[in-house]
Design a protein around this motif. Structure first.
Motif, PDB file in Angstrom:
ATOM      1  N   TYR A  94      40.848  14.884  -4.345  1.00 49.79           N
ATOM      2  CA  TYR A  94      42.107  13.987  -4.609  1.00 49.79           C
ATOM      3  C   TYR A  94      43.066  15.118  -4.042  1.00 49.79           C
ATOM      4  O   TYR A  94      43.081  16.319  -4.238  1.00 49.79           O
ATOM      5  N   ILE A  95      44.109  14.789  -3.091  1.00 46.52           N
ATOM      6  CA  ILE A  95      45.291  15.613  -2.758  1.00 46.52           C
ATOM      7  C   ILE A  95      46.440  15.186  -3.122  1.00 46.52           C
ATOM      8  O   ILE A  95      47.085  13.778  -3.334  1.00 46.52           O
ATOM      9  N   ILE A  96      47.036  16.145  -3.703  1.00 44.80           N
ATOM     10  CA  ILE A  96      48.497  16.029  -4.575  1.00 44.80           C
ATOM     11  C   ILE A  96      49.641  16.827  -3.482  1.00 44.80           C
ATOM     12  O   ILE A  96      49.482  17.673  -3.122  1.00 44.80           O
ATOM     13  N   VAL A  97      50.585  15.845  -3.246  1.00 42.17           N
ATOM     14  CA  VAL A  97      51.770  16.311  -2.454  1.00 42.17           C
ATOM     15  C   VAL A  97      52.854  16.560  -3.455  1.00 42.17           C
ATOM     16  O   VAL A  97      53.259  15.473  -4.385  1.00 42.17           O
ATOM     17  N   MET A  98      53.811  17.318  -3.124  1.00 38.58           N
ATOM     18  CA  MET A  98      54.947  17.816  -3.868  1.00 38.58           C
ATOM     19  C   MET A  98      55.970  18.519  -3.197  1.00 38.58           C
ATOM     20  O   MET A  98      55.488  19.247  -2.151  1.00 38.58           O
ATOM     21  N   ASP A  99      57.368  18.649  -3.555  1.00 42.07           N
ATOM     22  CA  ASP A  99      58.276  19.325  -2.768  1.00 42.07           C
ATOM     23  C   ASP A  99      58.050  20.749  -3.129  1.00 42.07           C
ATOM     24  O   ASP A  99      57.463  21.116  -4.266  1.00 42.07           O
ATOM     25  N   ASP A 100      58.911  21.574  -2.541  1.00 43.38           N
ATOM     26  CA  ASP A 100      59.034  22.857  -2.552  1.00 43.38           C
ATOM     27  C   ASP A 100      60.161  23.624  -3.550  1.00 43.38           C
ATOM     28  O   ASP A 100      60.339  24.786  -3.667  1.00 43.38           O
ATOM     29  N   ASP A 101      60.996  22.644  -3.751  1.00 43.50           N
ATOM     30  CA  ASP A 101      62.246  22.949  -4.271  1.00 43.50           C
ATOM     31  C   ASP A 101      62.252  22.829  -5.983  1.00 43.50           C
ATOM     32  O   ASP A 101      63.340  23.036  -6.810  1.00 43.50           O
TER      33      ASP A 101
END
Length: 315
Positions: A94-101
């Motif tokens: 499973y690949i989770i994407v999120m922002d860096d801020d």
């Protein structure tokens, strides 16, 4: 303990751009959240050629944990290309994407995981309240509308940058070669909409700096979406060509009709010339639209261009 790539269950992929102030807290909070779930995970941070000290900080963080992979792109290729690069190195099921801020809460990752285990292929985080300026929220809503309309995604599915995807969806996405990357479009080609859903998550006020998205960025992304993933410009040109041709034809017939009624009315002259030129112009525009549609379909099948170039990488 060695990080065995063959046993990785979750990959957290994050594009990084000028986020030196938030990176250490981000990584530490992700580690704390994920260790409560499993030890079989990895964090992949892709520095999209930041001009602050993000890359040096990433190299320091890389030395503190074996859970971290870091990639530095040769130049700024944009968020979607950076994510595509990270997808290529992700080993998780499973690949989770999120922002860096830090506007996405690492503590909400288990919420996404619980939802995708219900049998979905893609789960987007949906925010109760989005802590952006009123102008940015306005353009964000318009941008959402473009995405739903052009990609034919149901309006009840909220598209966000906080998302979890099954590995087979990501594999399909990275197999689609295109010069102009737009991840929701690749996703839409890789999974049926019944397998996509939302789950409610938190959106935090920005702690450091300001958003990289502005009016110009939203307009650029919208233009990219319209040109590369829809036939709207070609349809508009074709309709305009048809309108001009029909208008010219009608005007020409009216001149001929007037001549039949009154033979003393001259058919030749500027009126006739303008009718002929307008009709010709409309026909040419319509023909260009038809040719353009064929070219678009060819480019959809055989696209070219370098998506991203890696400068440094530490896995």
């Amino acid at each position: 303990m060695e990080n065995n790539d063959d046993c990785i269950q979750y990959s957290i992929v994050i594009p990084v751009y000028n986020s030196e102030k938030s990176l250490e807290e981000l990584v530490n909070r992700i580690l704390s959240s994920m260790f409560l779930i499993t030890e079989q995970f990895e964090i992949i941070l892709i520095d999209d050629c930041s001009y602050d000290d993000s890359w040096n900080l990433l190299k320091k963080l890389h030395q503190t944990t074996n859970k971290l992979k870091i990639i530095h792109l040769l130049k700024n290729f944009g968020q979607h290309n950076a994510l595509l690069c990270g997808f290529s190195y992700a080993k998780g099921e499973y690949i989770i994407v999120m922002d860096d801020d830090l506007q996405n809460s690492p503590e909400d990752i288990p919420i996404l995981i619980d939802k995708i285990w219900e049998g979905y292929s893609v789960v987007f985080g949906k925010y109760k309240v989005k802590y952006h300026s009123s102008i940015e929220n306005f353009f964000s809503r318009r941008y959402q509308g473009f995405i739903h309309h052009i990609l034919d995604i149901p309006t009840d599915i909220f598209i966000s940058s906080f998302v979890i995807l099954k590995r087979d969806v990501v594999k399909n996405m990275i197999s689609i070669k295109s010069s102009y990357i737009f991840l929701p479009a690749l996703m839409q080609k890789s999974v049926p909409t019944r397998k996509i859903t939302n789950v409610e998550v938190t959106h935090n006020p920005r702690k450091y700096g300001k958003s990289n998205y502005n009016i110009r960025k939203y307009l650029s992304l919208s233009l990219n979406l319209i040109i590369n993933y829809s036939t709207l410009p070609l349809v508009m040109i074709g309709l305009f060509g048809i309108f001009i041709s029909l208008f010219s034809l009608g005007y020409g017939l009216s001149i001929i009709g007037r001549y039949i009624i009154d033979p003393s009315y001259g058919v030749m002259g500027w009126n006739s010339l303008m009718v002929a030129l307008s009709f010709l112009g409309g026909t040419i525009l319509f023909s260009i639209a038809i040719i353009g549609e064929y070219l678009r379909r060819i480019l959809m099948e055989v696209s070219y261009g370098q998506q991203y170039v890696i400068d440094e990488i530490e896995l």
